[in-house]
Design an enzyme around this catalytic site. Sequence first.
Site, short mmCIF file in Angstrom:
data_model
loop_
_atom_site.label_atom_id
_atom_site.label_comp_id
_atom_site.label_asym_id
_atom_site.label_seq_id
_atom_site.Cartn_x
_atom_site.Cartn_y
_atom_site.Cartn_z
N PRO A 1 0.83 -1.21 0.00
CA PRO A 1 0.00 0.00 0.00
C PRO A 1 0.86 1.26 0.00
O PRO A 1 1.88 1.32 0.69
CB PRO A 1 -0.77 -0.10 1.32
CG PRO A 1 -0.77 -1.54 1.66
CD PRO A 1 0.49 -2.10 1.11
N GLY A 2 0.46 2.22 -0.78
CA GLY A 2 1.19 3.49 -0.81
C GLY A 2 2.43 3.47 -1.66
O GLY A 2 3.20 4.43 -1.67
N GLY B 1 2.55 3.54 -4.80
CA GLY B 1 2.38 4.36 -6.00
C GLY B 1 1.68 3.67 -7.16
O GLY B 1 1.84 4.10 -8.30
N THR C 1 -1.67 3.38 -7.81
CA THR C 1 -2.71 4.23 -8.37
C THR C 1 -2.08 5.44 -9.05
O THR C 1 -2.51 5.86 -10.12
CB THR C 1 -3.69 4.66 -7.26
OG1 THR C 1 -4.13 3.48 -6.58
CG2 THR C 1 -4.88 5.38 -7.82
N HIS D 1 16.00 1.33 30.31
CA HIS D 1 15.48 0.45 29.25
C HIS D 1 16.04 0.89 27.88
O HIS D 1 16.64 0.09 27.16
CB HIS D 1 13.95 0.51 29.26
CG HIS D 1 13.30 -0.33 28.21
ND1 HIS D 1 12.70 -1.53 28.49
CD2 HIS D 1 13.15 -0.15 26.87
CE1 HIS D 1 12.21 -2.05 27.38
NE2 HIS D 1 12.47 -1.23 26.38
N GLU D 2 15.88 2.15 27.57
CA GLU D 2 16.34 2.63 26.25
C GLU D 2 17.87 2.59 26.16
O GLU D 2 18.42 2.25 25.12
CB GLU D 2 15.82 4.05 25.98
CG GLU D 2 14.30 4.17 25.93
CD GLU D 2 13.65 3.22 24.93
OE1 GLU D 2 14.28 2.87 23.91
OE2 GLU D 2 12.50 2.81 25.18
N ASP E 1 8.76 -5.29 22.86
CA ASP E 1 10.08 -5.76 22.44
C ASP E 1 10.10 -7.28 22.39
O ASP E 1 10.59 -7.89 21.43
CB ASP E 1 11.15 -5.33 23.45
CG ASP E 1 11.38 -3.82 23.42
OD1 ASP E 1 11.07 -3.21 22.38
OD2 ASP E 1 11.86 -3.28 24.43
P1 ADP Z 1 -1.17 2.66 -3.85
O1 ADP Z 1 0.00 1.88 -4.31
O2 ADP Z 1 -1.65 2.19 -2.52
O3 ADP Z 1 -2.23 2.82 -4.87
P2 ADP Z 1 -0.89 5.46 -4.30
O4 ADP Z 1 -0.52 5.39 -5.72
O5 ADP Z 1 -2.28 5.88 -4.02
O6 ADP Z 1 -0.59 4.11 -3.55
O7 ADP Z 1 0.12 6.43 -3.57
C1 ADP Z 1 -0.28 7.30 -2.57
C2 ADP Z 1 0.50 8.59 -2.67
O8 ADP Z 1 1.86 8.41 -2.35
C3 ADP Z 1 0.50 9.16 -4.08
O9 ADP Z 1 -0.60 9.97 -4.28
C4 ADP Z 1 1.77 9.94 -4.12
O10 ADP Z 1 1.57 11.23 -3.66
C5 ADP Z 1 2.67 9.22 -3.15
N1 ADP Z 1 3.63 8.38 -3.88
C6 ADP Z 1 3.71 7.05 -3.82
N2 ADP Z 1 4.72 6.58 -4.57
C7 ADP Z 1 5.29 7.65 -5.14
C8 ADP Z 1 6.38 7.83 -6.05
N3 ADP Z 1 7.10 6.80 -6.53
N4 ADP Z 1 6.68 9.08 -6.44
C9 ADP Z 1 5.97 10.13 -5.98
N5 ADP Z 1 4.95 10.04 -5.13
C10 ADP Z 1 4.59 8.82 -4.70
ZN ZN Z 2 12.14 -1.37 24.34
MG MG Z 3 -4.26 2.57 -4.66
#
Ligand code: ADP
Ligand code: ZN
Ligand code: MG
Length: 612
Positions: free
Chosen positions: A205-206, A208, A210, A425-426, A501
């Site tokens: 996820p995230g 890129g 989409t 701890h840390e 941990d």
């Molecule tokens: P997913 O893979 O879940 O579809 P998205 O494409 O929606 O993720 O990415 C979410 C946001 O993260 C994008 O709108 C963008 O702003 C940022 N992002 C992710 N990957 C990149 C990348 N390679 N370059 C620039 N922005 C990125």
């Molecule tokens: Zn710890």
């Molecule tokens: Mg997506």
Amino acid sequence: MKSFSKNITAVATILLMVALVFSFFMGGEPKPAALTVNELVDKINAGAVTRIEVSGNDLAITLKDGTKATAKKEFESGFSETLKNYGVDQSALRQVALEVKEESGVQFWIGVLAQSLLPLLVLLGFFWFMMRGAKGGQNQVLGFGKANLKLSAPGGKEKVSFTDVAGLKEAKQELIEIVDFLKNPKKFLDMGAKIPRGVLLMGSPGSGKTLLARAVAGESGVPFFYISASEFVEMFVGVGASRIRDAFTTAKKHSPSILFIDEIDAVGRQRGAGMGGGHDEREQTLNQILVEMDGFERENQVIVLAATNRPDVLDSALLRPGRFDRQVVLDLPDIADREEILKIHAKNKPLAEGVNLRPVAVRTPGFSGADLENVLNEAAILAAREEKKTISQDNLFMSIEKVVLGPERKGRIISDREKNVTAYHEAGHALVAASLQDADPVHKISIISRGRAGGYTMKLPTEENRLKTKKQFMAEMATMMGGYASEQIVIKDVSTGASSDLQEASKLARRMVTKYGMSDVIGPVVFANGEEAVFMGRDFHHEQRSSEAMSAKIDSEVSAFLHSAEDLAKKMLITHKKILDAIAKRLLEKETIEQEEFNELIKEFDLKPLAI
Ligand code: ADP
Ligand code: ZN
Ligand code: MG
């Protein structure tokens, strides 16, 4: 159904109109005064009455002065009889023009309608509205079958191009090729090359996916249709399939075109996985995708893009040649890519003079593009909160920690005792990391509590290595144990602060034993541990599990790993107890120690990191 509701509508309309007309006539004149029989008799005797109309029990009276009045006679007795009973003067009565009317049919019925049918009318009207609502629902059900197709780019309106996507070189290359296919199909067809049908973007996820699809939409110059498969999962079986059919039909009509199915794992899971009902719908939808993709003609220049973050659960039929035969993996960005991504998202943000994004990239291994975007956003928020005009380097560093660990909880009141425990701890984590060659270097230690963590020690790998060795894992595990060991040695007690941990360490140990073949006792055998099994699905039934005897062996081996990590941590801490005290003391003074300061501090003690 239709004629029934039509009839109801007609009847209701007529009844309404009748009621309206009736009330119009009723309310047309001022209401005449109602007289009691006594009053009426008095008036007759006084010779004030000129005319009486009798209809049913109602009496319409006209007085000498021209005004009207009404009265009622007794039920079931004649009019004159009633008057006689009340002692009317017969001669006076004779002066009155008396007219007895048959109660007219219309009036009678209107009376009945008004009294008994009006409530019914209201009820009917109510039902009518209900019917209309239901009919609307019916139409909606029909509308469900229509795919929620969005022409052009998913998400935002602004056009995205490949330059807006940092890193992801291979993926970009692949997609540039696809765009080229669509722009100059002849070039490829002349060479006898087949145009790919489906491209599957895979990545966490995230990462890129989409975004990349949006870039394709922006660059290709052909119609781009976007649907999210998660929208298909509806209550009604068959709806998803018909939506898919609709989507493909639309895309074909506009060919050459691109059809993007986002989050395809929502429908493309392995068939047969998942217990009980509820997956029928998904299966039908998936089958429809397969059917549609097979049905493509070669001239049909429709390319199907799909994205998923769970390629492991996808049905293998989807991945067969002729369907999603191109699979593009989107890796998490490496250090250089992270810097690029940060630069892209920093474009519209005012960075302070001399801010360097490189160290931010260094401190964010494992961050996705979306996380990095979030870091910059949080930094901007921090800067705004401090009433500053620009974003400082510190804002950026702070926001990394915020993204990873949650916001600082400065307001939380910590007792001195708790602070002392946290500091040791840390310090324990940090010292074990510093004293082992294979451990990652310490970047920052803090006893300011954040999110759920009481304090934290930030360690980061020097180079991003995808391969890890057993020694590195052992060092990592010992570092995790550092906090726990330190509490035991110094405080002579164990706090609940060590629980996460221990959990992490246990998970790591189990993976080492069951996944990476790092245990000499168990050897090079991999066991399914259910981590990636489809919930209660096929894997649950079919994948081979370890026998009971083997499970016991694995458990004892995992525990042996954990114990040796703990022993190693303790050994390090006891050997360098003076350094441990020094780090803890500094933490209590300053709450946070950055990398340089930490290195300075250790240098005084001439610590020689140990090779395991
Ligand atoms: P997913 O893979 O879940 O579809 P998205 O494409 O929606 O993720 O990415 C979410 C946001 O993260 C994008 O709108 C963008 O702003 C940022 N992002 C992710 N990957 C990149 C990348 N390679 N370059 C620039 N922005 C990125
Ligand atoms: Zn710890
Ligand atoms: Mg997506």
